[in-house]
Scaffold this motif. Structure first.
Motif, short mmCIF file in Angstrom:
data_model
loop_
_atom_site.label_atom_id
_atom_site.label_comp_id
_atom_site.label_asym_id
_atom_site.label_seq_id
_atom_site.Cartn_x
_atom_site.Cartn_y
_atom_site.Cartn_z
N LEU A 217 0.91 -1.19 -0.24
CA LEU A 217 0.02 -0.11 0.05
C LEU A 217 0.98 1.39 0.14
CD1 LEU A 217 -2.82 1.32 0.11
CD2 LEU A 217 -2.77 1.23 2.56
N ARG A 218 1.97 1.17 0.97
CA ARG A 218 2.75 2.43 0.70
C ARG A 218 3.48 2.58 -0.50
NH1 ARG A 218 7.92 3.65 0.99
NH2 ARG A 218 8.53 1.36 0.90
N ILE A 219 3.93 1.30 -1.30
CA ILE A 219 4.46 1.61 -2.57
C ILE A 219 3.55 2.10 -3.45
CG2 ILE A 219 5.61 0.43 -4.30
CD1 ILE A 219 6.87 -1.52 -2.30
N ALA A 220 2.32 1.85 -3.52
CA ALA A 220 1.40 1.93 -4.32
C ALA A 220 1.03 3.41 -4.17
CB ALA A 220 0.07 1.24 -4.17
N ARG A 221 0.91 4.20 -3.11
CA ARG A 221 0.74 5.35 -2.49
C ARG A 221 1.83 6.43 -3.26
NH1 ARG A 221 -1.15 4.14 2.72
NH2 ARG A 221 1.09 4.77 3.60
N GLU A 222 3.21 5.74 -3.19
CA GLU A 222 4.19 6.73 -3.69
C GLU A 222 4.16 6.62 -5.11
OE1 GLU A 222 6.88 8.01 -1.90
OE2 GLU A 222 5.78 7.94 -0.30
N VAL A 329 0.58 17.87 -0.29
CA VAL A 329 0.68 19.19 -1.17
C VAL A 329 0.94 18.77 -2.67
CG1 VAL A 329 1.87 21.23 -1.30
CG2 VAL A 329 1.49 20.41 0.88
N GLN A 330 1.57 17.71 -2.86
CA GLN A 330 1.79 17.50 -4.30
C GLN A 330 0.45 16.97 -4.90
OE1 GLN A 330 4.22 13.84 -5.21
NE2 GLN A 330 5.32 15.17 -6.42
N GLU A 331 -0.24 15.97 -4.08
CA GLU A 331 -1.60 15.50 -4.71
C GLU A 331 -2.59 16.82 -4.72
OE1 GLU A 331 -4.30 13.15 -6.15
OE2 GLU A 331 -2.16 12.75 -5.95
N ALA A 332 -2.49 17.63 -4.25
CA ALA A 332 -3.68 18.45 -3.89
C ALA A 332 -3.24 19.46 -5.02
CB ALA A 332 -3.46 19.60 -2.64
N LEU A 333 -2.01 19.83 -5.34
CA LEU A 333 -1.57 20.71 -6.56
C LEU A 333 -1.90 20.00 -7.89
CD1 LEU A 333 1.55 22.50 -5.31
CD2 LEU A 333 -0.78 23.51 -5.36
N THR A 334 -1.73 18.87 -7.94
CA THR A 334 -2.00 17.88 -9.01
C THR A 334 -3.43 18.06 -9.41
OG1 THR A 334 0.07 16.55 -8.61
CG2 THR A 334 -1.76 15.62 -10.25
N ASN A 335 -4.14 17.87 -8.54
CA ASN A 335 -5.67 17.78 -8.60
C ASN A 335 -6.09 19.27 -9.28
OD1 ASN A 335 -6.10 15.23 -7.78
ND2 ASN A 335 -6.44 15.60 -5.91
N VAL A 336 -5.34 20.18 -8.65
CA VAL A 336 -5.85 21.59 -9.31
C VAL A 336 -5.51 21.80 -10.69
CG1 VAL A 336 -5.33 24.20 -9.01
CG2 VAL A 336 -5.59 22.68 -7.18
N VAL A 337 -4.18 21.01 -11.05
CA VAL A 337 -3.74 21.27 -12.51
C VAL A 337 -4.77 20.21 -13.51
CG1 VAL A 337 -1.72 20.55 -14.23
CG2 VAL A 337 -1.39 21.52 -11.93
N GLY A 380 -5.50 8.12 -1.22
CA GLY A 380 -4.38 8.22 -0.85
C GLY A 380 -3.84 9.38 0.46
N MET A 381 -4.21 10.35 0.12
CA MET A 381 -3.83 11.45 1.17
C MET A 381 -4.72 11.14 2.40
SD MET A 381 -4.31 15.02 -0.75
CE MET A 381 -5.84 14.92 -1.59
N ARG A 382 -5.71 10.70 2.69
CA ARG A 382 -6.52 10.25 3.74
C ARG A 382 -5.63 9.10 4.59
NH1 ARG A 382 -11.44 11.20 0.98
NH2 ARG A 382 -12.35 13.20 1.66
N GLU A 383 -5.19 8.26 3.68
CA GLU A 383 -4.44 7.19 4.30
C GLU A 383 -3.09 7.53 4.91
OE1 GLU A 383 -4.04 4.25 0.92
OE2 GLU A 383 -6.31 3.67 1.39
N ARG A 384 -2.23 8.43 4.23
CA ARG A 384 -1.11 8.94 4.70
C ARG A 384 -1.46 9.77 5.90
NH1 ARG A 384 3.30 8.89 1.55
NH2 ARG A 384 3.03 8.34 -0.55
N ALA A 385 -2.44 10.44 6.02
CA ALA A 385 -2.89 11.35 7.22
C ALA A 385 -3.20 10.37 8.25
CB ALA A 385 -3.83 12.40 7.11
#
Length: 417
Positions: A217-222, A329-337, A380-385
């Motif tokens: 799961l960690r590798i999939a998130r990365e 932050v990276q995922e959030a900015l990616t979603n904005v783009v 993925g963001m929720r799992e990291r948090a």
């Protein structure tokens, strides 16, 4: 009969956990192929040693009991060989063996032959039956052995050889009964210990599977975070390059340069993640990204046409929290783009009360009906948090746009740094 294989060429249906483990014997046993092969192998060596021990021991017992019991003859030797030889199948057919050795031993005793180590064959058979899970059969067999011995010694001694034999006493039968109980108790103790070992082994295997699942799961998130961000930048820049290829070659060249840099960085991070699979236990060759690389994210977002303002700062974070904050932050900015029509985003960093707060806002509107991005990114963001004991809130902002708010806990030691 050949068993039918499951659809798709998988393992046979009678293999619940695939070809490496099978259920065999009592429910608590779950043996591997190697253990199964050992269990199916006939114990020739131990049976041969035991047979020699019984024959030699019975010979010496006959010399010590000469004049009181019937001398050993061919029939006696045949019974001794039969009783010991049955132990060869004690793993494959424990119930048959425990009853067979009991019957042969009672026939030996009824014939008036000398008492000796032949009774140990029943003990070995009882032990094997109990350990293999056939407890009731083992108890019944040794109970029949004691009852038969008591019947011969107390009631049938006058009609059975040797001639002139005297009746036994209840005290003698009590000793025999104590011996029987001791055999059953030792067998039950061995069974209990074996169950405990099997349970501990199953728990270790389950813990190993949980660790493997967590690592996958960690590798999939990365991989998701790395590829989603970089491919989004590459996609936007490829569109810009195609649009300007004829009208403005210089801007098209700049877009291609951005694509090359983004793809190179993505390849490097993918190699770092996959390196943990090729060389487990080794330290990574490059440090994990953290909030110190936030300017790089801002620069990459600028190449994709997104202006990012960064406000505030964060304390020095441990590697796990630092990586999680960066990826969020990276995922959030990616979603904005990818999903927002806004070309402007704000990132705010703050920490108070032992909590690091990350806020990423954009003005919207959504370009595809989903300003927040795909379910995988938010999950993925929720799992990291959640792995750090934190939370993620994502949803529309008052007045339009989208907001991602992450709260990651800090220890007192981390906050003081």
């Amino acid at each position: 009969m050949v068993k039918q294989r499951a659809a798709g060429g998988g393992p046979p249906r009678w293999w619940p956990d695939g070809p490496r483990t099978r259920r065999h014997g009592p429910p608590w046993r779950n043996r591997s192929d190697e253990e199964e092969a050992r269990g199916n192998r006939l114990p020739w060596a131990s049976t041969a040693v035991f047979t020699v021990f019984v024959l030699v021991g019975s010979h010496f017992s006959a010399r010590n009991q000469q004049g009181h019991r019937v001398p050993l003859d061919a029939y006696a030797v045949a019974l001794l060989l039969l009783t010991s030889g049955l132990l060869l199948w004690r793993r494959r057919h424990p119930v048959f063996v425990v009853f067979g050795t009991t019957a042969a031993t009672l026939a030996y005793a009824a014939a008036g032959y000398p008492y000796g180590p032949v009774f140990l064959a029943v003990a070995v058979a009882c032990f094997s039956a109990v350990v293999e899970g056939h407890r009731r059969a083992a108890w019944t067999a040794v109970g029949l052995l004691w009852a038969g011995h008591a019947l011969i010694a107390l009631l049938l001694y006058g009609v059975l050889p040797p001639a002139g034999d005297t009746a036994g006493t209840w005290s003698q039968e009590l000793i025999v009964g104590t011996w029987v109980v001791a055999v059953v108790a030792v067998s039950e103790l061995a069974r209990s210990r074996r169950e405990q070992w099997a349970k501990e082994r199953a728990e270790r295997a389950q813990a190993a599977r949980r660790r493997a699942d967590a690592e996958r799961l960690r590798i999939a998130r990365e991989l998701h975070d790395v590829l989603a961000h970089s491919i989004s930048v590459i996609n936007v820049q490829a569109g810009v390059g195609l649009a300007l290829l004829d009208s403005d070659p210089e801007k098209a060249r700049a877009a291609l340069t951005t694509i090359k840099a983004a793809s190179k960085e993505a390849l490097g991070e993918v190699r770092q993640v996959l390196g943990t699979l090729r060389a487990p236990g080794e330290a990574p060759r490059a440090p994990a990204p953290g909030l110190d690389r936030l300017p790089e994210l801002v620069e990459q977002a600028a190449h994709a046409g997104l202006t990012v303002d960064v406000e505030g700062g964060a304390p020095r974070l441990p590697p796990g929290t630092d990586l999680a904050a960066f990826r969020i932050v990276q995922e959030a900015l990616t979603n904005v783009v990818r999903h927002s029509g806004s070309r402007h985003a704000r990132v705010r960093l703050a920490h108070d009360g032992g909590t690091l707060r990350l806020t990423v806002d954009d003005d919207g509107p959504a370009t595809d009906g989903d300003a927040g991005g795909s379910g995988n990114g938010l999950a993925g963001m929720r799992e990291r948090a959640a792995a750090l004991g934190g939370t993620i809130d994502a949803g529309p902002r008052p007045g339009g746009g989208w907001r991602v708010l992450a709260a990651l806990p800090l220890t007192a030691e981390e906050e003081d740094r």
